[in-house]
Design an enzyme around this catalytic site. Structure first.
Site, mmCIF file in Angstrom:
data_model
loop_
_atom_site.group_PDB
_atom_site.id
_atom_site.type_symbol
_atom_site.label_atom_id
_atom_site.label_comp_id
_atom_site.label_asym_id
_atom_site.label_seq_id
_atom_site.Cartn_x
_atom_site.Cartn_y
_atom_site.Cartn_z
ATOM 1 N N TYR A 139 -32.603 -2.404 -24.213
ATOM 2 C CA TYR A 139 -32.455 -1.152 -23.565
ATOM 3 C C TYR A 139 -32.921 -0.186 -24.828
ATOM 4 O O TYR A 139 -33.686 -0.662 -25.878
ATOM 5 C CB TYR A 139 -31.403 -0.945 -23.170
ATOM 6 C CG TYR A 139 -31.324 0.429 -22.177
ATOM 7 C CD1 TYR A 139 -32.061 0.634 -21.401
ATOM 8 C CD2 TYR A 139 -30.151 1.127 -22.521
ATOM 9 C CE1 TYR A 139 -32.159 1.924 -20.505
ATOM 10 C CE2 TYR A 139 -29.944 2.410 -21.578
ATOM 11 C CZ TYR A 139 -30.936 2.562 -20.942
ATOM 12 O OH TYR A 139 -30.867 3.843 -19.939
ATOM 13 N N ARG A 192 -43.261 9.836 -18.087
ATOM 14 C CA ARG A 192 -42.660 10.537 -19.119
ATOM 15 C C ARG A 192 -41.449 9.420 -19.463
ATOM 16 O O ARG A 192 -40.335 9.384 -19.434
ATOM 17 C CB ARG A 192 -41.828 11.745 -18.810
ATOM 18 C CG ARG A 192 -41.230 12.619 -19.735
ATOM 19 C CD ARG A 192 -39.934 13.435 -19.209
ATOM 20 N NE ARG A 192 -38.946 12.532 -18.806
ATOM 21 C CZ ARG A 192 -38.115 11.823 -19.290
ATOM 22 N NH1 ARG A 192 -37.865 12.051 -20.433
ATOM 23 N NH2 ARG A 192 -37.066 11.252 -18.656
ATOM 24 N N LYS A 210 -33.745 -1.766 -17.192
ATOM 25 C CA LYS A 210 -32.773 -1.123 -16.281
ATOM 26 C C LYS A 210 -31.911 -2.097 -15.568
ATOM 27 O O LYS A 210 -30.521 -2.073 -15.383
ATOM 28 C CB LYS A 210 -33.066 0.085 -15.431
ATOM 29 C CG LYS A 210 -33.482 1.225 -16.475
ATOM 30 C CD LYS A 210 -32.362 2.276 -16.609
ATOM 31 C CE LYS A 210 -32.717 3.468 -17.279
ATOM 32 N NZ LYS A 210 -31.805 4.472 -17.695
ATOM 33 N N GLU A 282 -37.084 6.623 -12.077
ATOM 34 C CA GLU A 282 -36.833 6.365 -13.528
ATOM 35 C C GLU A 282 -38.030 7.239 -14.272
ATOM 36 O O GLU A 282 -39.409 6.715 -14.113
ATOM 37 C CB GLU A 282 -36.571 5.068 -13.809
ATOM 38 C CG GLU A 282 -36.024 4.787 -15.252
ATOM 39 C CD GLU A 282 -34.701 5.244 -15.332
ATOM 40 O OE1 GLU A 282 -34.229 5.894 -16.567
ATOM 41 O OE2 GLU A 282 -33.818 5.312 -14.403
ATOM 42 N N ASP A 283 -37.739 8.043 -15.182
ATOM 43 C CA ASP A 283 -38.913 8.574 -16.296
ATOM 44 C C ASP A 283 -40.094 9.031 -15.514
ATOM 45 O O ASP A 283 -41.241 8.836 -15.838
ATOM 46 C CB ASP A 283 -39.290 7.249 -17.201
ATOM 47 C CG ASP A 283 -38.244 7.165 -18.065
ATOM 48 O OD1 ASP A 283 -37.299 7.820 -18.138
ATOM 49 O OD2 ASP A 283 -38.316 5.938 -18.852
ATOM 50 N N ASP A 305 -31.884 8.724 -12.627
ATOM 51 C CA ASP A 305 -30.900 8.384 -13.685
ATOM 52 C C ASP A 305 -31.253 9.408 -14.786
ATOM 53 O O ASP A 305 -30.403 10.027 -15.386
ATOM 54 C CB ASP A 305 -31.170 7.068 -14.383
ATOM 55 C CG ASP A 305 -30.071 6.548 -15.396
ATOM 56 O OD1 ASP A 305 -29.143 7.027 -14.866
ATOM 57 O OD2 ASP A 305 -30.511 6.023 -16.368
ATOM 58 N N ASP A 306 -32.323 10.127 -14.866
ATOM 59 C CA ASP A 306 -32.710 11.048 -15.964
ATOM 60 C C ASP A 306 -32.084 12.318 -15.744
ATOM 61 O O ASP A 306 -31.398 13.219 -16.661
ATOM 62 C CB ASP A 306 -34.249 11.147 -16.111
ATOM 63 C CG ASP A 306 -34.836 9.882 -16.329
ATOM 64 O OD1 ASP A 306 -34.598 9.525 -17.584
ATOM 65 O OD2 ASP A 306 -35.703 9.560 -15.569
ATOM 66 N N ASN A 447 -34.020 9.949 -26.588
ATOM 67 C CA ASN A 447 -34.461 8.698 -27.179
ATOM 68 C C ASN A 447 -35.872 8.528 -27.404
ATOM 69 O O ASN A 447 -36.714 9.459 -26.829
ATOM 70 C CB ASN A 447 -33.675 7.770 -25.769
ATOM 71 C CG ASN A 447 -32.291 7.616 -25.935
ATOM 72 O OD1 ASN A 447 -31.702 7.429 -26.875
ATOM 73 N ND2 ASN A 447 -31.724 7.574 -24.708
#
Length: 591
Positions: A139, A192, A210, A282-283, A305-306, A447
């Site tokens: 991760y 992203r 994930k 995600e992203d 999740d973001d 991150n």
């Protein structure tokens, strides 16, 4: 958060379960051998074969040298393996020794991915037993580098790639995936990735990573997890000119073309896997992330999740930190650097919890929270030029141009970074926050490590050891003036695996903000006095499966309370039920 999203969907709530949102289709919950206890005999064959050679190349059933003499005879393996039979424990010891020999984190990542593709149970055994050591490998931060180089290290597909070429036949593509009983899908469009920007099709490393954590930390079956990348092109010129790039070589599709592809995808997912499949976005870039969550939140079981996972884990850290910094949530003033999906999501959940605790309207509690973006402090005079998700944070105040100026005039007790830009919590900023507070709470969440707003060492040195610090990526303990400081990691991996397990085990059909608050409250309660003495505001990852079971139980309880759970009757002890649902990586004995 729901109050913001309701505005985008004309006041409709996730609790308004309108008939128009239902789609036919789906599959029964079929667990097969994964439901069997570890001492039960199972059949590893899903189809007839003439040789055990196929069995050795099936990661779901391969055990390598751990096949017993009896199994070698029964499954045509005699002669295909060296004569020695070894235990899973010895295999684990050998592989950990091998992985520790690598000096480069990406080499460790590739070794782990190779293991996942050859021996699934051994991969998860390693990850569960050595979670604190291997989590940064599979991760963040290593997964970021893996995504940047995904085209070069790509060996075999680990998920589904749905591109613009598949428009009009996405349902057929989903049916190409061999597993039918899917419970969780993690999907990205690669625009992203972490703080690294547009990585296009190479963002697949994120859904794969994930979902590995969904299994290792949350106990969902690997066969029930499906990583997906939606490839609509990339605006990354470097990738478009890279001969090894594995995605579509075109600029990103936008507008109606993008919307139609996503709509077809979401409809096909529900038709193929049913009402209770969790789709985790995600992203995605800000402009798509909020719209997708608002659009599908009332018709599908969706989670970002973001926006939501990050918010939940940060809120848990803030609530836990109150024991160290003092006061109630409403006594504190929050200043954010970064007003994207993560920053505004965290801010909204903190305001929601504050509202819940004080029984004050959320419009009032938002006034305790200030956000700084690339143009300075978000204030009322900027209202007309702001994106919709920033508007609730435009408070009455004179314009302020920089973070340092904002610290001096707002006088925050909590400083949170979600900007995706490294080194932005400068010495002057940390010193200014420390001059206002005896124990400032500093959370540098971006991150990977290179994008962190400051390091643990910088936060402790510049605050003279008084800061309570947490970050998105891990930092080693740091010694300052004879004292060792341990920094907490505000890692989404604390929340999303247990959160997803809670949704799956309760048969939830929608995600509500109260479930996110329930997850945060469960995590905050698990921080012990021993953790606090070290300055930690999160429990150690070594207990992550227990943590996930408690979070799952709290989330499931809230789903039942809200009338969003479908798995009846409700289990009496939800924590024990969560633990009983968890996948075990111990080898099965074959008939």
């Amino acid at each position: 958060m729901e109050s913001t999203l309701k505005g985008l969907r004309d006041g409709e709530s996730v609790l308004d379960l309108s008939p128009r949102s239902t789609v036919g289709g789906g599959v029964e919950d079929v667990y097969g051998e994964d439901r069997a206890t570890e001492d039960q005999l199972v059949t590893p064959w899903s189809f007839s074969v003439a040789s055990g050679y196929t069995l050795l190349r099936d990661p779901q059933y391969n055990k390598g040298l751990a096949f017993t003499e009896k199994e070698r005879d029964a499954h045509y393996l005699r002669g295909l393996l060296p004569p020695t039979c070894v235990s899973q424990q010895l295999q684990e010891k050998q592989l950990m020794n091998n992985i520790r020999q690598y000096q480069v984190p990406l080499q460790k990542y590739m070794a782990m991915m190779e293991l996942q593709e050859t021996n699934e149970r051994l991969f998860y055994k390693l990850l569960i037993d050595n979670v604190e050591e291997l989590l940064p490998i599979v991760y963040t931060p290593t997964v970021g580098e893996a995504c940047q180089k995904y085209g070069s290290i790509f060996k075999r597909p680990q998920g589904l790639y749905i591109s613009l070429k598949e428009k009009g036949k996405i349902l057929e593509v989903l049916r190409n995936w061999p597993e039918r009983s899917i419970q969780v899908i993690v999907v990205t469009d690669g625009e992203r990735i972490l703080g690294l920007g547009d990585l296009g099709c190479q963002g697949m490393g994120i859904p794969v990573g994930k979902l590995a954590l969904y299994t290792a930390l949350g106990g969902l079956r690997p066969s029930a997890c499906l990583p997906i990348t939606i490839d609509v092109g990339t605006n990354n010129e470097k990738l478009l000119n890279d001969e090894f790039y594995i995605g579509l070589r075109q600029k990103r599709a936008t507008g109606q073309e993008y919307s139609e592809l996503l709509n077809e995808f979401m409809t096909a997912v529900k038709q193929n896997y049913g009402e209770k499949v969790l789709v985790q976005f995600e992203d995605f870039a800000n402009h798509n992330a909020f719209e997708l969550l608002a659009k599908y939140g009332t018709s599908h079981l969706v989670f970002n999740d973001d926006i939501q996972g990050t918010a939940s884990v940060v809120l848990a850290g803030v609530v836990a930190a109150l024991k160290l910094i003092g006061g109630n949530l409403a006594d504190h003033t929050f200043l954010f650097l970064g007003a994207g999906e993560a920053g505004t999501g965290i801010a909204e959940l903190i305001a929601l919890e504050m509202s819940k605790q004080t029984k004050t309207p959320i419009e009032e509690t938002r006034k305790k929270i200030w956000l700084v973006d690339s143009k300075g402090l978000i204030v009322g005079s900027r209202q007309n030029s702001l994106q919709h998700f920033k508007k609730p944070w435009a408070h009455d105040h004179e314009p302020v141009g920089t973070l340092l100026e904002a610290v001096k005039v707002i006088k925050p007790t909590v400083l949170i970074g979600s900007s995706g830009v490294g080194k932005t919590f400068t010495k002057e900023v940390i010193e200014a926050v420390s001059s206002i507070n005896d124990k400032p709470l500093v959370m540098a969440l971006s991150n990977p490590t290179s994008q962190s707003e400051c390091t643990a060492e910088e936060a402790y040195q510049w605050s003279e050891g008084r800061a309570i610090f947490a970050s998105g990526s891990p930092f080693d303990p740091f010694e300052f003036k004879g004292k060792v400081y341990y920094s907490g990691q505000a890692n989404n991996a604390y929340i999303f695996p247990g959160f997803g397990l809670g949704l799956v085990m309760s048969g939830a059909i929608r995600v509500h903000d109260d479930m996110l608050l329930a997850a945060s409250e469960a995590l905050a309660k698990l921080v012990t006095e021993e953790d606090y003495k070290k300055g930690l505001i999160y429990p150690p990852f070594s207990n992550i499966r227990t943590i996930s079971a408690n979070i799952a139980a709290n989330v499931a309880a809230k789903a039942y309370e809200l009338g969003l759970a479908t798995r009846l009757p409700r289990p009496q002890n939800l924590v024990k039920y969560a633990e009983s649902c968890m996948y075990s990586p111990i080898y099965r004995n074959y008939r």
